[in-house]
Design a protein around this motif. Structure first.
Motif, PDB file in Angstrom:
ATOM      1  N   SER A 123      36.943  34.660  38.126  1.00 20.18           N
ATOM      2  CA  SER A 123      36.532  36.048  37.903  1.00 20.18           C
ATOM      3  C   SER A 123      37.654  37.008  38.299  1.00 20.18           C
ATOM      4  N   ASN A 124      37.572  38.237  37.812  1.00 24.45           N
ATOM      5  CA  ASN A 124      38.567  39.266  38.167  1.00 24.45           C
ATOM      6  C   ASN A 124      38.574  39.515  39.671  1.00 24.45           C
ATOM      7  N   GLU A 125      37.388  39.451  40.274  1.00 23.54           N
ATOM      8  CA  GLU A 125      37.267  39.670  41.723  1.00 23.54           C
ATOM      9  C   GLU A 125      38.020  38.588  42.499  1.00 23.54           C
ATOM     10  N   THR A 126      37.827  37.316  42.098  1.00 23.70           N
ATOM     11  CA  THR A 126      38.527  36.203  42.755  1.00 23.70           C
ATOM     12  C   THR A 126      40.026  36.308  42.534  1.00 23.70           C
ATOM     13  N   ASP A 127      40.416  36.660  41.322  1.00 25.16           N
ATOM     14  CA  ASP A 127      41.847  36.798  40.998  1.00 25.16           C
ATOM     15  C   ASP A 127      42.498  37.850  41.896  1.00 25.16           C
ATOM     16  N   ALA A 128      41.807  38.966  42.105  1.00 16.74           N
ATOM     17  CA  ALA A 128      42.333  40.038  42.961  1.00 16.74           C
ATOM     18  C   ALA A 128      42.454  39.559  44.416  1.00 16.74           C
ATOM     19  N   LYS A 131      45.424  37.148  44.811  1.00 23.05           N
ATOM     20  CA  LYS A 131      46.716  37.869  44.831  1.00 23.05           C
ATOM     21  C   LYS A 131      47.023  38.425  46.222  1.00 23.05           C
ATOM     22  N   ASN A 168      42.087  29.797  44.269  1.00 27.20           N
ATOM     23  CA  ASN A 168      41.145  30.140  43.205  1.00 27.20           C
ATOM     24  C   ASN A 168      39.881  29.283  43.273  1.00 27.20           C
ATOM     25  N   GLU A 172      36.434  31.077  44.414  1.00 25.71           N
ATOM     26  CA  GLU A 172      35.482  31.207  43.308  1.00 25.71           C
ATOM     27  C   GLU A 172      34.206  30.403  43.551  1.00 25.71           C
TER      28      GLU A 172
END
Length: 300
Positions: A123-128, A131, A168, A172
């Motif tokens: 998800s975008n949240e996990t990706d952020a 990072k 990730n 996730e």
């Protein structure tokens, strides 16, 4: 002509400089086949001499896959070869061709046979979050190592690509990589028969072949090729640490003279060949082994 019912494939493995390339082309001509190269350097564009990839004329009109597929600054791992296999298999069926899989990086062949686990959608949240963690790589590695020593002990602390993958998975799913892969075991990629043929060669003879090939590489412009690669891609990409490249960079730094450069590449390549042979002997079952002449006679 080959179809879904008559499609045939085989794999040809063996240590570096053992004669795989020439034999694979003869087999492909006889079998009406494409070739899929499993080689961790030939897959890169611009890395030509040091990878000993076959030239266009040496390929003798046989279509090769897995050569000149990525640029040196692009990441790849075993999933690249799994994707490649699916592409090539589909193309073989469309074009009514058989397939010869050849290369010295037999780990990729093992993964094709055994398969790998599907990774979760990130998800975008996990990706952020990932990072943010990656901003302090060492701290994140230590944290992950405490959570999952079994998995992280196989990963270098300065490997951002694999650390990112582990982050990730955990962020996730809430599962450590070890728990995740136990819950989602690998599925084989190769589902049709795949006989494996292994080239055997005496160690001394192989060492002579490696020494000769090293000499030819240097004469063909190895040093200029590495200068160009360094200028274009810097020394950062993983492939710039490969045998033949790292020794030439040391030569350019003034650490080796030309004679020492040749000796170092030969010695390190011979050690690699020994590791490849050990891996091949221990990782595959029901392999048909023999020297090049015996396998050529058997297959042609």
């Amino acid at each position: 002509m080959p179809s879904l019912k008559t499609f045939k494939q085989l794999a040809l493995i063996g240590p570096t400089a053992s004669g795989k390339t020439a034999l694979s082309i003869k087999i492909a001509q006889q079998m009406n086949a494409y070739i899929l190269s499993l080689d961790s350097l030939s897959i890169y564009k611009d890395i030509d001499i040091v990878s000993a990839k076959p030239t266009l004329s040496e390929r003798e009109g046989i279509v090769h896959f897995g050569i000149d597929y990525l640029y040196p600054n692009e990441n790849f791992d075993v999933t690249t070869f799994i994707r490649l296999y699916h592409e090539v298999h589909r193309r073989c069926l469309e074009d009514r061709k058989n397939l010869v899989i050849v290369g010295g990086t037999s780990f990729y062949l093992k993964m094709l046979i055994e398969g790998i686990s599907e990774l979760p959608n990130i998800s975008n949240e996990t990706d952020a979050k990932t990072k943010i963690y990656l901003q302090d790589l060492q701290k994140s590695y230590t944290w992950l190592h405490r959570l999952d020593t079994q998995y992280m002990s196989k990963i270098e602390s300065n490997d951002p690509y694999r650390i990112e993958k582990a982050l990730n998975i955990y962020l996730e799913t809430g599962l450590t990589p070890t728990q995740y892969f136990k819950q989602f075991p690998p599925q084989p990629t190769v589902t049709e028969p795949l006989p494996i043929y292994q080239i055997e060669i005496e160690r001394e003879k192989l060492r002579e072949r490696i020494a000769l090939r090293t000499k030819i590489m240097i004469n063909d412009g190895l040093i200029d090729e590495i200068c160009t690669l360094e200028k274009k891609y810097t020394r950062s990409p993983n492939c710039m640490k490969s045998i033949g490249i790292k020794e030439t960079l040391a030569y350019l730094d003034g650490i080796y003279d030309k004679k020492m450069l040749s000796e170092k590449i030969t010695t390190n390549t011979a050690r690699l060949a020994k590791r490849q042979t050990t891996f091949n002997n221990s990782q595959f079952d029901n392999v048909i082994k023999g020297d090049v002449k015996m396998l050529e006679k058997l297959l042609l």
